[in-house]
Scaffold this motif. Structure first.
Motif, PDB file in Angstrom:
ATOM      1  N   THR A 190       0.848  -1.189   0.000  1.00  0.00           N
ATOM      2  CA  THR A 190       0.000   0.000   0.000  1.00  0.00           C
ATOM      3  C   THR A 190       0.879   1.232   0.000  1.00  0.00           C
ATOM      4  O   THR A 190       1.840   1.315   0.767  1.00  0.00           O
ATOM      5  N   ASN A 228      14.618 -12.641  -6.047  1.00  0.00           N
ATOM      6  CA  ASN A 228      14.904 -11.632  -5.017  1.00  0.00           C
ATOM      7  C   ASN A 228      15.134 -10.257  -5.627  1.00  0.00           C
ATOM      8  O   ASN A 228      14.680  -9.250  -5.097  1.00  0.00           O
ATOM      9  N   ARG A 237      11.780  -8.819  -6.646  1.00  0.00           N
ATOM     10  CA  ARG A 237      11.012  -8.416  -5.465  1.00  0.00           C
ATOM     11  C   ARG A 237      11.560  -7.124  -4.863  1.00  0.00           C
ATOM     12  O   ARG A 237      10.812  -6.237  -4.478  1.00  0.00           O
ATOM     13  N   GLU A 238      12.874  -7.025  -4.778  1.00  0.00           N
ATOM     14  CA  GLU A 238      13.491  -5.812  -4.225  1.00  0.00           C
ATOM     15  C   GLU A 238      13.182  -4.609  -5.105  1.00  0.00           C
ATOM     16  O   GLU A 238      12.872  -3.530  -4.620  1.00  0.00           O
ATOM     17  N   ARG A 288       9.720  -3.474  -4.479  1.00  0.00           N
ATOM     18  CA  ARG A 288       9.641  -2.785  -3.191  1.00  0.00           C
ATOM     19  C   ARG A 288      10.183  -1.357  -3.302  1.00  0.00           C
ATOM     20  O   ARG A 288       9.649  -0.419  -2.712  1.00  0.00           O
ATOM     21  N   LYS A 334       7.730   1.545  -3.969  1.00  0.00           N
ATOM     22  CA  LYS A 334       7.056   2.157  -2.813  1.00  0.00           C
ATOM     23  C   LYS A 334       7.996   3.097  -2.072  1.00  0.00           C
ATOM     24  O   LYS A 334       7.639   4.216  -1.726  1.00  0.00           O
ATOM     25  N   GLN A 335       9.219   2.629  -1.827  1.00  0.00           N
ATOM     26  CA  GLN A 335      10.174   3.459  -1.092  1.00  0.00           C
ATOM     27  C   GLN A 335      10.431   4.763  -1.827  1.00  0.00           C
ATOM     28  O   GLN A 335      10.448   5.836  -1.234  1.00  0.00           O
ATOM     29  N   GLU A 380       7.198   7.127  -2.028  1.00  0.00           N
ATOM     30  CA  GLU A 380       6.829   7.696  -0.721  1.00  0.00           C
ATOM     31  C   GLU A 380       7.947   8.552  -0.148  1.00  0.00           C
ATOM     32  O   GLU A 380       7.749   9.716   0.200  1.00  0.00           O
ATOM     33  N   GLU A 397      13.464   8.277  -1.934  1.00  0.00           N
ATOM     34  CA  GLU A 397      14.752   7.621  -2.105  1.00  0.00           C
ATOM     35  C   GLU A 397      14.634   6.158  -1.703  1.00  0.00           C
ATOM     36  O   GLU A 397      13.707   5.763  -0.999  1.00  0.00           O
ATOM     37  N   VAL A 398      15.607   5.377  -2.156  1.00  0.00           N
ATOM     38  CA  VAL A 398      15.682   3.971  -1.763  1.00  0.00           C
ATOM     39  C   VAL A 398      16.719   3.889  -0.653  1.00  0.00           C
ATOM     40  O   VAL A 398      17.841   4.350  -0.838  1.00  0.00           O
ATOM     41  N   PRO A 399      16.348   3.347   0.525  1.00  0.00           N
ATOM     42  CA  PRO A 399      17.309   3.358   1.626  1.00  0.00           C
ATOM     43  C   PRO A 399      18.511   2.473   1.283  1.00  0.00           C
ATOM     44  O   PRO A 399      18.361   1.458   0.607  1.00  0.00           O
ATOM     45  N   THR A 400      19.667   2.866   1.749  1.00  0.00           N
ATOM     46  CA  THR A 400      20.857   2.089   1.429  1.00  0.00           C
ATOM     47  C   THR A 400      21.897   2.210   2.536  1.00  0.00           C
ATOM     48  O   THR A 400      21.871   3.161   3.314  1.00  0.00           O
TER      49      THR A 400
END
Lengths: 391, 249
Positions: free
Chosen positions: B100, B220, B223-224, B227, B230-231, B234, B237-240
């Motif tokens: 979501t 994997n 799937r990443e 994901r 959404k990151q 919202e 940025e994509v956390p790293t």
């Protein structure tokens, strides 16, 4: 820079590592002025939290000075003196937007790992294993803070470092412990664990109108601090029958709210301690739940159990029948620090809470391994060792 | 005496109870068989060499070596048999993912529909170029040692703010198809997104072996990447943690 790295069970080393850099546009780099040990670090130290890797920099309770900001950082600027919350929140997902920052959907780069363990992923935490994101921790001269505008708060000049540093974790965790207990005026509150978090929970419980707070521990100096600084009544579980003593202290009713500020390495006496130790050693249960069991037994009918001591995995012999038939409410969680910081700063400014008595051992970072040894073994009356990495 | 199998059990090597009765059923693919023979030979050789000095280690090396050798030579692996693994035919990838997004449906749809946005957060996509309203050219790299692959895709069905379905054009190296659906989450909770993605692995020869090794990794990765959508939408940025310091040498 210098950093305190985890290399295995009870094997910490001060190493020279590269300085952190901005990796995402909402990052800031903080020059660490104070970084505290936390009881939950001992679970890493003793090897009970999975997914640690050799070389991980630990530490999550800290403050310092902003020295660099990414291009999308809006509120912070170079030179700001800030305290940083130990959990990392994006600020935009449903959880952050509703104040549940430690449940952030987007701040854990290893979400896939946590989903396998917990079915959902929670927020990243500084220096707290790869399950919680694998972020480098604060026992270092510099640290990279992601989503810096959310997690780093400017500290007013009137609040000195030795108070401000505990706004990072111990204070919000203790505050949230009391808040989850839904304390009402006249309530008697029992707090297991008289360390930093337990002390803050005791003080918050009084602020919320508790009539009496009872601290339970086995270390005399911690119970003395609970009596002196937090105004608690105290019980030593090694020399007292806790269930009986709590009835005696409450006219037979039992405490309305029971707070577990101990977590997965709980100690108790007798056969139960031997049983849990053995099962944990054999990896048949990952966490030792003696405090939780006792809290469930001790709590009054219809009371509330609030869990802020850290658990990682599975526990055994959970008294579900007691919990269900006594109609208890149980809540738990990592603290939603960002939600509490401003209020905690105000409480310090109004002199309603003073956490500075927790800072018993200011130390250089080089003394990291000795500091953890002392903190783990509870020697030298250590409440918290706090590193000053740039002194 | 020859065992007579009823028709339905023929070629499975199993009897009616499901027990393996015919050890000759091949369930190990060719590259893996070659590897097993080589590794088995090495272990047996090393076991014989250490028979005098380290008899216990030598015995275990000899046992493991013999099992590996037999597995390679016969093409039948008893462990695969017990775990139900078929090493000959690689599994296709079918991924279903739901999440979501705390944003209005129109915004989420528009962001995805502009396919050129996807490489902003799907780390294994190098680029997506829209050649016209329905067609696009995709370029991806799945590892620093592997060459880039590219393919053409078309949008086969779509309804604004509701769904987008796509499929790679026939003859693509990466044969894939998928659909993403957008629904209002209840109570102002944003947008529910459901992604269905399927990828058909090539079958036959060395490609089978590669696909078999690659597929779990690919699943994997995909799937990443999903994901990350959404990151990115919202949090921006994509956390790293890639590039942060540690005490690891």
């Amino acid at each position: 820079m210098k950093a305190l790295c985890w290399n295995g069970v009870k094997d910490l080393r001060v190493e020279t590592v590269p300085d952190p850099t901005i990796l995402n546009s909402r990052d800031a780099i903080i020059k660490v002025s104070m970084s505290s040990v936390c009881g939950s670090d001992l679970h890493l130290y003793n090897g009970f939290v999975p997914s640690m890797r050799e070389g991980d920099i630990i530490g999550h309770e800290f403050m310092g000075e902003v020295v660099e900001t990414g291009k999308d950082v809006r509120k912070l600027k170079k030179g700001d003196r800030v305290v940083v919350v130990s959990v990392i929140g994006c600020g935009e997902c449903h959880y952050c937007s509703s104040g549940s920052w430690s449940l952030c959907d987007n701040s854990n780069p290893h979400a896939i790992m946590q989903e396998k363990a917990y079915n959902y992923s929670t927020a990243g935490i500084f220096g707290y294993s790869h399950l919680f994101g694998g972020y480098a921790g604060s026992h270092a001269q510099y640290i990279r803070v992601p989503f810096a505008d959310n997690g780093a708060f400017v500290v007013p000049e009137e609040v000195p470092d030795e108070k401000a540093v505990f706004i990072s974790d111990a204070m919000p965790t203790g505050y949230m412990a009391a808040e989850m207990g839904n304390i009402k005026p006249g309530d008697v509150v029992a707090v297991w664990g008289a360390g930093g978090v337990g002390q803050m929970a005791i003080q918050t419980a009084y602020l919320m109108g508790a009539e009496k707070v009872i601290a339970i521990d086995s270390f005399d100096y911690r119970l003395q601090a609970a009596a002196k600084f937090s105004k608690a009544e105290t019980l030593d579980y090694t020399s007292t029958d806790i269930l009986d003593a709590l009835k005696e202290a409450t006219g037979g009713r039992g405490p309305d709210v029971c707070i577990d500020a101990v977590g997965m390495e709980a100690r108790t006496t007798g056969i139960e301690q031997i049983y849990d130790k053995a099962k944990q050693k054999l990896r048949l249960e990952s966490d030792r739940p003696a405090v939780l069991r006792q809290a469930i037994m001790a709590c009054r009918k219809g009371g509330t159990i609030s869990v802020v001591g850290v658990y990682a995995g599975l526990i055994d012999k959970f008294p579900m029948g007691v919990m269900m038939n006594k109609g208890l409410t149980m809540r738990g969680g990592q603290m939603h620090g960002q939600h509490y910081v401003q209020m905690l700063i105000d409480l310090i400014l109004q002199d309603k809470i003073d956490p500075s008595f927790l800072l018993t051992h200011p130390m250089p970072l080089e003394a990291g391994p000795e500091a953890y040894g002392m903190f783990n073994d509870k020697t030298d009356n250590c409440m918290r060792a706090v590193f000053l990495p740039n002194m | 005496m020859a065992i007579i199998y009823p028709d339905m059990y023929r070629n499975t090597g199993k009897d009616h109870t499901g027990m393996m009765t015919d050890p000759q059923v091949i369930n190990v693919n060719t590259p893996e068989r070659i590897f097993s023979v080589i590794a088995g030979t090495f272990l047996i050789y090393s076991g014989i060499k250490s028979l005098v000095g380290h008899p216990v280690a030598a015995a275990s090396k000899l046992v493991a070596g013999s099992v590996l050798f037999a597995r390679g030579a016969s093409g039948h692996c008893p462990i695969y048999e017990r775990t139900g693994t078929d090493g000959v035919r690689p599994q296709n990838i079918n991924i279903k993912q739901y999440f979501t997004v705390n944003k209005p449906r129109e915004e989420v749809y528009q962001f995805w529909r502009k396919l050129e946005n996807l490489p902003l957060f799907m780390r294994h996509l190098e680029s997506v170029t829209q050649t016209d309203e329905k067609h696009s050219h995709w370029k991806a790299k799945f590892g620093s040692y592997l060459p880039s692959v590219s393919w053409d895709a078309q949008i086969v069905k779509e309804r604004e703010n509701e769904f987008i379905g796509w499929s790679a054009l026939e003859g693509s190296v990466i044969e894939n198809a998928g659909k993403v659906e957008f629904k209002d989450a209840p109570g102002g909770r944003g947008t529910e997104v459901q992604v269905v993605f399927s990828y058909h692995a090539p079958v036959g020869g060395i490609a089978t072996g590669i696909a078999k090794l690659f597929n779990p990794v690919a699943e994997n990765i995909i799937r990443e990447d999903v994901r990350n959508f959404k990151q990115y939408i919202e949090a921006g940025e994509v956390p790293t943690t890639t590039g942060q310091p540690s005490g690891r040498k």
